[in-house]
Design an enzyme around this catalytic site. Structure first.
Site, PDB file in Angstrom:
ATOM      1  CG  ASP A   1      43.350  40.646 -19.287  1.00 37.75           C
ATOM      2  OD1 ASP A   1      43.940  40.649 -18.194  1.00 37.75           O
ATOM      3  OD2 ASP A   1      42.228  40.124 -19.459  1.00 37.75           O
TER       4      ASP A   1
ATOM      5  CG  ASP B   1      43.257  34.945 -15.783  1.00 35.43           C
ATOM      6  OD1 ASP B   1      43.569  33.799 -16.146  1.00 35.43           O
ATOM      7  OD2 ASP B   1      43.756  35.502 -14.797  1.00 35.43           O
TER       8      ASP B   1
ATOM      9  CG  ASP C   1      38.319  39.921 -20.142  1.00 39.35           C
ATOM     10  OD1 ASP C   1      39.363  40.391 -19.654  1.00 39.35           O
ATOM     11  OD2 ASP C   1      37.592  39.110 -19.523  1.00 39.35           O
TER      12      ASP C   1
END
Length: 254
Positions: free
Chosen positions: A29, A31, A189
């Protein structure tokens, strides 16, 4: 039943098939995982929503990060995705992104990312990025942070029909790398990231310094929990075949 392991413990074999302990590829991922863009993006989301006449708190904005732009702004503005104001907000967000976020350059990197990606490459792990950003936006962010050359394929929201948590983008990333999903890890996240990894039969690796809360991330079966990018590298490197050569000493396969 235990659903997560700490760094250094023997991994749970939940999502992995018959692939043993070998991870040959890692898809990331962007961001909240590689880039610490969350404060700047939250501020920008609040600004754009305000221009559309909607008061949004920083906490509400932070909860929208990681989602595709349509659902994100639809939720923030309380409107259907196809509404003209949602589409206007998306266009405005993309217009301001360079000035509000990209201008920070390498300062956006989380600690240890550059060295960690370099170590994984040297250890023979194939790398890719799969993100809810558009491909163009993701490429631009990777470039200004100075890590574009460290990762291979970049799969953005615009390259798939179904975004996260549907596994289409990570399946495409693994296909571009030429590595089976059960020999791959997805590092993210959010709970959606982890569920996507499990559905794709990838190893779910969660970082706890991004958006997701520890308990929510750990609640996804088989998730490896990492409090730093150094931990991410350790988890992935530990699942590589033992060769007697330390991480960083091998040349990346061509």
């Amino acid at each position: 039943m235990r659903v997560a392991t700490e760094v250094g413990e023997r991994p749970v074999r939940g999502a992995r098939g018959a692939g043993g302990e070998t991870i040959r590829a890692a898809v990331f991922d962007l961001d909240g995982t590689l880039a610490n863009t969350l404060p700047a993006i939250s501020k920008l989301l609040v600004k754009v929503a305000s221009e559309q006449g909607c008061a949004v708190t920083p906490r509400q904005a932070a909860a929208a990060i990681g989602k595709p732009p349509g659902p994100a702004f639809g939720r923030l503005l309380g409107l259907p995705e196809e509404d003209g104001r949602v589409q206007a907000a998306i266009s405005r967000y993309r217009e301001l992104f360079s000035y509000e976020v990209l201008c920070q350059g390498p300062q956006l990197l989380f600690p240890g990312v550059t060295a960690g990606l370099s170590a994984l490459r040297a250890h023979g792990v194939e790398l890719a990025v799969a993100t809810s950003k558009t491909t163009r936006s993701a490429e631009a962010l990777l470039d200004v942070m100075g890590i574009r050359d460290l990762v291979g394929p970049v799969i953005g929201q615009d390259m798939v029909r179904r975004g996260k948590p549907h596994p289409e983008m990570v399946l495409r990333a693994a296909g571009r790398l030429g590595v089976a999903t059960w020999q791959s890890a997805y590092v993210g996240d959010t709970v959606g990231d982890m569920r996507m990894a499990v559905t794709a039969r990838m190893e779910p690796v969660a970082v706890t310094y991004g958006v997701g809360k520890f308990g929510e991330l750990a609640g996804v079966a088989g998730t490896r929990m990492c409090s730093s990018f150094k931990d991410v590298v350790s988890v992935i490197a530990a699942a590589r075949p033992r060769s007697g050569v330390p991480v960083g000493a091998q040349q990346r396969r061509r």
